[in-house]
Design a protein around this motif. Structure first.
Motif, PDB file in Angstrom:
ATOM      1  N   GLY A  70       7.941  -2.701   5.401  1.00 52.33           N
ATOM      2  CA  GLY A  70       9.061  -2.376   6.272  1.00 52.33           C
ATOM      3  C   GLY A  70      10.307  -2.338   5.415  1.00 52.33           C
ATOM      4  N   GLY A  71      11.257  -1.480   5.787  1.00 49.52           N
ATOM      5  CA  GLY A  71      12.429  -1.370   4.938  1.00 49.52           C
ATOM      6  C   GLY A  71      13.645  -0.817   5.639  1.00 49.52           C
ATOM      7  N   VAL A  72      14.728  -0.831   4.904  1.00 50.96           N
ATOM      8  CA  VAL A  72      16.024  -0.356   5.378  1.00 50.96           C
ATOM      9  C   VAL A  72      16.423   0.859   4.559  1.00 50.96           C
ATOM     10  N   PRO A  73      16.696   1.997   5.212  1.00 51.08           N
ATOM     11  CA  PRO A  73      17.148   3.185   4.474  1.00 51.08           C
ATOM     12  C   PRO A  73      18.469   2.917   3.756  1.00 51.08           C
ATOM     13  N   ASN A 120      17.426   4.495  10.743  1.00 49.94           N
ATOM     14  CA  ASN A 120      17.725   3.068  10.791  1.00 49.94           C
ATOM     15  C   ASN A 120      16.617   2.138  10.330  1.00 49.94           C
ATOM     16  N   PHE A 121      15.392   2.595  10.127  1.00 52.86           N
ATOM     17  CA  PHE A 121      14.317   1.711   9.702  1.00 52.86           C
ATOM     18  C   PHE A 121      13.189   2.535   9.112  1.00 52.86           C
ATOM     19  N   ASP A 122      12.425   1.941   8.222  1.00 50.73           N
ATOM     20  CA  ASP A 122      11.274   2.596   7.597  1.00 50.73           C
ATOM     21  C   ASP A 122      10.085   1.652   7.670  1.00 50.73           C
ATOM     22  N   ILE A 123       8.929   2.152   8.093  1.00 52.36           N
ATOM     23  CA  ILE A 123       7.685   1.394   8.018  1.00 52.36           C
ATOM     24  C   ILE A 123       6.637   2.274   7.351  1.00 52.36           C
ATOM     25  N   GLY A 124       5.645   1.658   6.787  1.00 59.18           N
ATOM     26  CA  GLY A 124       4.600   2.447   6.157  1.00 59.18           C
ATOM     27  C   GLY A 124       3.453   1.599   5.679  1.00 59.18           C
ATOM     28  N   GLY A 125       2.492   2.279   5.101  1.00 57.93           N
ATOM     29  CA  GLY A 125       1.325   1.610   4.553  1.00 57.93           C
ATOM     30  C   GLY A 125       0.713   2.455   3.465  1.00 57.93           C
ATOM     31  N   HIS A 126      -0.178   1.844   2.705  1.00 60.69           N
ATOM     32  CA  HIS A 126      -0.835   2.575   1.623  1.00 60.69           C
ATOM     33  C   HIS A 126      -2.187   1.959   1.303  1.00 60.69           C
ATOM     34  N   VAL A 127      -2.987   2.750   0.628  1.00 58.66           N
ATOM     35  CA  VAL A 127      -4.270   2.326   0.089  1.00 58.66           C
ATOM     36  C   VAL A 127      -4.267   2.740  -1.375  1.00 58.66           C
ATOM     37  N   SER A 128      -4.636   1.821  -2.263  1.00 61.84           N
ATOM     38  CA  SER A 128      -4.693   2.160  -3.683  1.00 61.84           C
ATOM     39  C   SER A 128      -6.002   1.668  -4.288  1.00 61.84           C
ATOM     40  N   TYR A 129      -6.412   2.363  -5.319  1.00 61.60           N
ATOM     41  CA  TYR A 129      -7.614   2.006  -6.062  1.00 61.60           C
ATOM     42  C   TYR A 129      -7.233   2.034  -7.526  1.00 61.60           C
ATOM     43  N   MET A 130      -7.297   0.853  -8.164  1.00 58.96           N
ATOM     44  CA  MET A 130      -6.815   0.758  -9.541  1.00 58.96           C
ATOM     45  C   MET A 130      -7.884   0.205 -10.475  1.00 58.96           C
TER      46      MET A 130
END
Length: 164
Positions: free
Chosen positions: A30-33, A42-52
């Protein structure tokens, strides 16, 4: 350009499959622009998947795919109400991180954020990260930036990652 960057990320990810140590991570944030977009969103949400892969001990490299959603704001300008639409991105990136000790790491995602909503052509993504990893769970702070024709969309984020 989009196809070239996506192909590069794919080749990088597949090319590192010979490494012995691997990690699969799922994260949310979650974040603030910040910057110009802070006036319209006014707000940012997100998600991710990574393979390292961990071919060099303290360094990890791989691929990442995710989703970021910037919520539009209603702004009153000179007595006229403007409702800004949400901005959504599907980031596809090469990702890397380096351990700075037992639990601390720095990282960087470089790639392209495909624009999902109407009128959003997407843009170059860069996201530096600083995190703390404890027994497979990480707390990550990041600065997310999509550079596009005509401006940038940026946010300061805090999130968690789960190693599987």
């Amino acid at each position: 350009m989009k196809k070239l960057l996506i192909a590069l990320v794919f080749v990088l990810s597949v090319g590192l499959t010979t490494a012995s140590a691997q990690s699969f991570r799922i994260g949310v944030h979650g974040g603030v622009p910040v910057g110009d977009v802070s006036d319209t969103h006014n707000f940012d949400i997100g998600g991710h998947v990574s393979y390292m892969f961990n071919p060099m001990g303290v360094f990890q490299f791989g691929g990442m795919v995710g989703y970021s959603h910037y919520f539009g704001d209603s702004v009153d300008e000179g007595g006229i109400q403007f409702d800004y639409p949400d901005a959504q991105f599907l980031p596809i990136a090469a990702t890397g991180r380096a351990s700075l000790g037992d639990a601390v790491f720095v990282g960087l995602d470089l790639g392209y954020g495909i624009g999902v909503n109407d009128g959003n052509d997407g843009g170059f993504l860069w996201r530096p990260k600083l995190g703390f990893d404890f027994m497979g769970v990480g707390v990550v702070g990041s600065f997310e930036n999509y550079s596009m024709d005509g401006g940038t969309v940026s946010s300061v984020n805090v999130g968690v990652e789960f190693g599987l």
